[in-house]
Design a protein around this motif. Sequence first.
Motif, short mmCIF file in Angstrom:
data_model
loop_
_atom_site.label_atom_id
_atom_site.label_comp_id
_atom_site.label_asym_id
_atom_site.label_seq_id
_atom_site.Cartn_x
_atom_site.Cartn_y
_atom_site.Cartn_z
N SER A 56 27.47 -25.68 2.28
CA SER A 56 27.16 -25.68 3.86
C SER A 56 28.10 -24.71 4.85
O SER A 56 27.43 -23.78 5.51
CB SER A 56 27.44 -27.01 4.65
OG SER A 56 26.64 -27.84 4.01
N GLU A 366 21.14 -40.19 10.05
CA GLU A 366 21.09 -38.67 10.29
C GLU A 366 19.67 -38.18 11.03
O GLU A 366 20.03 -37.36 12.04
CB GLU A 366 21.23 -37.96 8.89
CG GLU A 366 21.69 -36.65 8.97
CD GLU A 366 23.09 -36.54 9.41
OE1 GLU A 366 24.13 -37.07 8.83
OE2 GLU A 366 23.63 -36.10 10.52
N SER A 367 18.64 -38.87 10.58
CA SER A 367 17.46 -38.70 11.20
C SER A 367 17.67 -38.69 12.81
O SER A 367 16.74 -37.81 13.56
CB SER A 367 16.47 -39.51 10.91
OG SER A 367 16.48 -40.81 11.04
N LEU A 370 18.83 -35.36 13.38
CA LEU A 370 17.84 -34.29 12.75
C LEU A 370 16.64 -34.34 13.67
O LEU A 370 16.04 -33.04 13.41
CB LEU A 370 17.70 -34.62 11.33
CG LEU A 370 18.73 -34.11 10.38
CD1 LEU A 370 18.42 -34.55 9.13
CD2 LEU A 370 18.80 -32.41 10.33
N SER A 391 26.12 -34.24 5.10
CA SER A 391 24.70 -33.80 5.40
C SER A 391 24.43 -32.68 5.91
O SER A 391 23.46 -32.15 6.50
CB SER A 391 24.13 -34.64 6.72
OG SER A 391 24.20 -36.33 6.51
N ARG A 393 23.54 -29.90 4.63
CA ARG A 393 22.34 -29.30 4.25
C ARG A 393 21.01 -29.59 4.76
O ARG A 393 20.15 -28.86 4.55
CB ARG A 393 21.96 -29.41 2.54
CG ARG A 393 21.02 -28.74 1.92
CD ARG A 393 21.12 -28.72 0.43
NE ARG A 393 19.69 -28.27 -0.04
CZ ARG A 393 19.65 -28.23 -1.37
NH1 ARG A 393 20.36 -28.90 -2.09
NH2 ARG A 393 18.32 -27.73 -1.62
N ASP A 394 20.95 -30.84 5.37
CA ASP A 394 19.85 -31.16 5.88
C ASP A 394 19.59 -30.50 7.13
O ASP A 394 18.56 -30.15 7.59
CB ASP A 394 20.12 -32.83 6.34
CG ASP A 394 20.16 -33.71 5.13
OD1 ASP A 394 19.56 -33.21 4.00
OD2 ASP A 394 20.66 -34.72 5.36
N TYR A 395 20.80 -29.94 7.64
CA TYR A 395 20.74 -28.84 8.91
C TYR A 395 19.99 -27.49 8.40
O TYR A 395 19.40 -27.03 9.23
CB TYR A 395 21.72 -28.94 9.80
CG TYR A 395 22.02 -30.40 10.39
CD1 TYR A 395 21.43 -30.72 11.70
CD2 TYR A 395 22.81 -31.36 9.69
CE1 TYR A 395 21.94 -31.87 12.42
CE2 TYR A 395 22.81 -32.71 10.34
CZ TYR A 395 22.26 -32.81 11.47
OH TYR A 395 22.62 -34.22 11.96
N ASP A 397 18.63 -26.64 5.83
CA ASP A 397 17.50 -26.42 5.40
C ASP A 397 16.35 -26.24 6.48
O ASP A 397 15.35 -25.68 6.28
CB ASP A 397 17.22 -27.77 4.71
CG ASP A 397 17.52 -27.87 3.33
OD1 ASP A 397 18.04 -26.58 2.64
OD2 ASP A 397 17.37 -28.83 2.47
N LYS A 398 16.78 -26.81 7.48
CA LYS A 398 15.73 -26.51 8.65
C LYS A 398 15.84 -25.13 9.35
O LYS A 398 14.98 -24.75 10.26
CB LYS A 398 15.89 -27.58 9.98
CG LYS A 398 15.94 -29.18 9.30
CD LYS A 398 15.79 -29.95 10.55
CE LYS A 398 14.47 -29.92 11.42
NZ LYS A 398 14.50 -31.09 12.27
#
Length: 401
Positions: A56, A366-367, A370, A391, A393-395, A397-398
């Motif tokens: 990240s 997290e959602s 997100l 988390s 990567r979840d950000y 990725d967006k």
Amino acid sequence: MKKLTCTVLVLALVSGLVFAGGGKDAGSVVLNKDKPLVFFNRQPSDPTTGAIDMASMNWNDKTYYVGFDAAGGGAVQGKLITDFLSSADAKKIDRNGDGVIGYVLCIGDVGHNDSKARTEGIRKALGTWSGSTDPGKVKEGSVVVGGKTFKVVELEGKAMTGTDGSTWNANAATEAMGGWATKFGTNIDMVVSNNDGMAMGCLQASNYPAGVPIFGYDANADAIEAIGAGKLTGTVSQNVDAQAAGTLQVLRNLLDGLTGADVYTKGITTADQYGNKITPAVDYKADVKGLFALNGPVNSSNWKQYTAGNRDAGIKKSAAPAKKVLLTIYNSADNFLSSSYLPALQYYAPLMNINLTVVQGDGQNESSCLDKFTNLNNYDAYAINMVKTNSGRDYTDKLKY
Ligand code: BGC
């Protein structure tokens, strides 16, 4: 060939289209994946091992972390406590006179490196450290109180998780303290907490044993006031102004097209092009691409220096070009972030001509953050405080497209 290059350049200039990478020219198009990204307060890391999530951190060359020296802060909190005990009246501290100093510990989040560092710092200072930050994994320690050595026992250490699953929960601390006061009675000689929110929560317990020393962390405004009023014994300042101004300054530098060491020195260790510079010392660690504010002990001798409104005079209104930043906060109910960090951001952002859009989560899913990390094309840069430290990567990725 030459003619063709020229024509392409002219077309690009006429249409105002200069591709990603610079971002200096008005009207340039920068893809989200190439925009500045600063993680703050929750360092991308593995909740179990604490290892930094370098994937990240290496998302792009404009990715940085801004926080504070967590391990150093744990040691500062530990020393604040042992310094207090060393000059205290042993008869008053050891309430039942059994020669043992019993304490209870409010743990914020077992998977958060700030929380772990404080638990470790406290236990090391009191000799109860057994190599683990988990609740209950302790040994008997010893400490000097008023010139005499006492045994130390951690009566209980508990992660303060709310009924809604959120961590660092002050209400959970009030409830736990109520239970501890009943269960341990005069065996409790001291209360220690990983943050001020939970320490203040403990003081809310109707049966809080009056006069028992209690220590928090953060130097939130209400905690500073409580030190002044003689209710809270001490806290640690993690220098929220240096962190909030630092987060914005790094973004500002990146948005101004600075590269290399200029990103983490301009406005930080030397004045930036607008004449601004953060006053306190802030360390940069290249291996984790992070800028870290330092910690300082706060008690009855120096609390006045930390009263709200002492903003950094080194940052003044600048004529920087206006930029838009989307910023997430993991939990709208977090005491430190809502009562200390956010007001500091809101003070410094207009001075640096940063237009902040703040979205806040619920501290457990997290959602909740997100889902509000949207309309990403509308922003020039992003600042992220995640619910879970792994988390990142979840950000990112967006931001891929
Ligand atoms: C603060 C806590 C806060 C946490 C949130 C820590 O650095 O000390 O009070 O709850 O950050 O991530």
